[in-house]
Design a protein around this motif. Sequence first.
Motif, PDB file in Angstrom:
ATOM      1  N   TRP A 225      -5.481  -1.245  10.975  1.00  0.00           N
ATOM      2  CA  TRP A 225      -4.971  -2.623  11.128  1.00  0.00           C
ATOM      3  C   TRP A 225      -4.913  -3.035  12.582  1.00  0.00           C
ATOM      4  O   TRP A 225      -5.212  -4.187  12.921  1.00  0.00           O
TER       5      TRP A 225
ATOM      6  N   PHE B  79      -0.517  -6.733  -5.103  1.00  0.00           N
ATOM      7  CA  PHE B  79      -0.278  -8.057  -4.524  1.00  0.00           C
ATOM      8  C   PHE B  79       1.002  -8.675  -5.074  1.00  0.00           C
ATOM      9  O   PHE B  79       1.272  -8.601  -6.282  1.00  0.00           O
TER      10      PHE B  79
ATOM     11  N   ASN C  21     -11.499   2.529   3.464  1.00  0.00           N
ATOM     12  CA  ASN C  21     -10.184   3.064   3.825  1.00  0.00           C
ATOM     13  C   ASN C  21      -9.363   3.485   2.614  1.00  0.00           C
ATOM     14  O   ASN C  21      -8.192   3.839   2.750  1.00  0.00           O
TER      15      ASN C  21
ATOM     16  N   PHE D 252      -3.105 -20.658   1.430  1.00  0.00           N
ATOM     17  CA  PHE D 252      -3.355 -19.237   1.156  1.00  0.00           C
ATOM     18  C   PHE D 252      -4.555 -19.077   0.226  1.00  0.00           C
ATOM     19  O   PHE D 252      -5.472 -18.279   0.483  1.00  0.00           O
TER      20      PHE D 252
ATOM     21  N   LEU E 145      -7.570 -14.717  11.340  1.00  0.00           N
ATOM     22  CA  LEU E 145      -6.605 -15.436  10.497  1.00  0.00           C
ATOM     23  C   LEU E 145      -6.071 -16.690  11.176  1.00  0.00           C
ATOM     24  O   LEU E 145      -5.848 -17.718  10.532  1.00  0.00           O
TER      25      LEU E 145
ATOM     26  N   PHE F 128       0.857  -1.196   0.000  1.00  0.00           N
ATOM     27  CA  PHE F 128       0.000   0.000   0.000  1.00  0.00           C
ATOM     28  C   PHE F 128       0.886   1.237   0.000  1.00  0.00           C
ATOM     29  O   PHE F 128       1.824   1.328   0.799  1.00  0.00           O
TER      30      PHE F 128
ATOM     31  N   PHE G  59       1.413 -13.235  10.610  1.00  0.00           N
ATOM     32  CA  PHE G  59       0.991 -11.983   9.972  1.00  0.00           C
ATOM     33  C   PHE G  59       1.848 -10.841  10.507  1.00  0.00           C
ATOM     34  O   PHE G  59       2.130 -10.786  11.709  1.00  0.00           O
TER      35      PHE G  59
HETATM   36  C1  HEM Z   1      -5.235 -11.311  -2.714  1.00  0.00           C
HETATM   37  C2  HEM Z   1      -5.298 -10.053  -2.323  1.00  0.00           C
HETATM   38  C3  HEM Z   1      -5.232  -9.630  -0.871  1.00  0.00           C
HETATM   39  C4  HEM Z   1      -4.508 -10.152   0.163  1.00  0.00           C
HETATM   40  C5  HEM Z   1      -3.519 -11.310   0.134  1.00  0.00           C
HETATM   41  C6  HEM Z   1      -4.833  -9.390   1.355  1.00  0.00           C
HETATM   42  C7  HEM Z   1      -4.320  -9.591   2.632  1.00  0.00           C
HETATM   43  C8  HEM Z   1      -4.884  -9.097   3.789  1.00  0.00           C
HETATM   44  C9  HEM Z   1      -4.684  -9.573   5.138  1.00  0.00           C
HETATM   45  C10 HEM Z   1      -3.771 -10.734   5.532  1.00  0.00           C
HETATM   46  C11 HEM Z   1      -5.446  -8.829   5.972  1.00  0.00           C
HETATM   47  C12 HEM Z   1      -5.621  -9.011   7.469  1.00  0.00           C
HETATM   48  C13 HEM Z   1      -6.827  -9.937   7.635  1.00  0.00           C
HETATM   49  C14 HEM Z   1      -7.095 -10.417   9.042  1.00  0.00           C
HETATM   50  O1  HEM Z   1      -6.338 -10.134   9.967  1.00  0.00           O
HETATM   51  O2  HEM Z   1      -8.093 -11.143   9.235  1.00  0.00           O
HETATM   52  C15 HEM Z   1      -6.117  -7.831   5.146  1.00  0.00           C
HETATM   53  C16 HEM Z   1      -6.932  -6.801   5.593  1.00  0.00           C
HETATM   54  C17 HEM Z   1      -7.132  -5.644   4.861  1.00  0.00           C
HETATM   55  N1  HEM Z   1      -7.026  -5.555   3.486  1.00  0.00           N
HETATM   56 FE1  HEM Z   1      -6.422  -7.007   2.258  1.00  0.00          FE
HETATM   57  N2  HEM Z   1      -5.731  -8.421   1.019  1.00  0.00           N
HETATM   58  C18 HEM Z   1      -5.990  -8.516  -0.328  1.00  0.00           C
HETATM   59  C19 HEM Z   1      -6.818  -7.674  -1.046  1.00  0.00           C
HETATM   60  C20 HEM Z   1      -7.126  -6.384  -0.634  1.00  0.00           C
HETATM   61  C21 HEM Z   1      -7.634  -5.307  -1.459  1.00  0.00           C
HETATM   62  C22 HEM Z   1      -7.950  -5.422  -2.952  1.00  0.00           C
HETATM   63  C23 HEM Z   1      -7.752  -4.228  -0.636  1.00  0.00           C
HETATM   64  C24 HEM Z   1      -8.211  -2.838  -0.975  1.00  0.00           C
HETATM   65  C25 HEM Z   1      -9.330  -2.586  -1.608  1.00  0.00           C
HETATM   66  C26 HEM Z   1      -7.345  -4.608   0.680  1.00  0.00           C
HETATM   67  C27 HEM Z   1      -7.315  -3.796   1.804  1.00  0.00           C
HETATM   68  C28 HEM Z   1      -7.259  -4.258   3.109  1.00  0.00           C
HETATM   69  C29 HEM Z   1      -7.467  -3.445   4.296  1.00  0.00           C
HETATM   70  C30 HEM Z   1      -7.670  -1.924   4.318  1.00  0.00           C
HETATM   71  C31 HEM Z   1      -7.392  -4.324   5.386  1.00  0.00           C
HETATM   72  C32 HEM Z   1      -7.498  -3.944   6.880  1.00  0.00           C
HETATM   73  C33 HEM Z   1      -8.718  -4.574   7.471  1.00  0.00           C
HETATM   74  C34 HEM Z   1      -9.880  -3.661   7.674  1.00  0.00           C
HETATM   75  O3  HEM Z   1     -10.161  -2.767   6.841  1.00  0.00           O
HETATM   76  O4  HEM Z   1     -10.575  -3.864   8.691  1.00  0.00           O
HETATM   77  N3  HEM Z   1      -6.973  -5.932   0.654  1.00  0.00           N
HETATM   78  N4  HEM Z   1      -5.755  -8.031   3.836  1.00  0.00           N
END
Ligand code: HEM
Length: 104
Positions: free
Chosen positions: A22, A95, A85, A66, A29, A8, A38
């Motif tokens: 975060w 990614f 966000n 995964f 997870l 990001f 993580f």
């Molecule tokens: C294959 C693609 C992706 C992977 C591997 C990934 C990975 C992760 C992981 C490991 C977490 C923490 C989850 C947890 O603790 O349960 C997370 C949360 C998050 N991801 Fe992703 N993510 C992906 C796609 C995306 C995309 C496309 C976005 C943006 C639009 C995004 C934005 C976020 C945000 C902002 C969080 C924080 C959690 C929240 O908003 O409460 N991710 N992601």
Amino acid sequence: MYIAMNRFKVQNGSEQDFENVWKGRDSTLHEMKGFREFHLLRGPANDADGYTLYASHTVWASYDDFSAWTKSENFRAAHKNAGQNKVLYLGHPQFEGFSVVEGA
Ligand code: HEM
């Protein structure tokens, strides 16, 4: 082993808000098969382009573990607020997935 990273570009001035998203999240997870670790990583600031690089970093026992997570209800729940966000970072997250070749 397999390592999945999402990078990001967080806008200068939004770093604390991004980190708080975060820190405050409700993570399950650790319930997933094959989940190992993580980390949310903060990289260098790129002041010329107005952002600080961050990466979410997960370690899995295998690519299949995964992949199963990305198709799970757990993944959907973890991302249900992610769209809200988007103001904090530039463009789309990028990614990168790595198969572990060698390690200790
Ligand atoms: C294959 C693609 C992706 C992977 C591997 C990934 C990975 C992760 C992981 C490991 C977490 C923490 C989850 C947890 O603790 O349960 C997370 C949360 C998050 N991801 Fe992703 N993510 C992906 C796609 C995306 C995309 C496309 C976005 C943006 C639009 C995004 C934005 C976020 C945000 C902002 C969080 C924080 C959690 C929240 O908003 O409460 N991710 N992601």
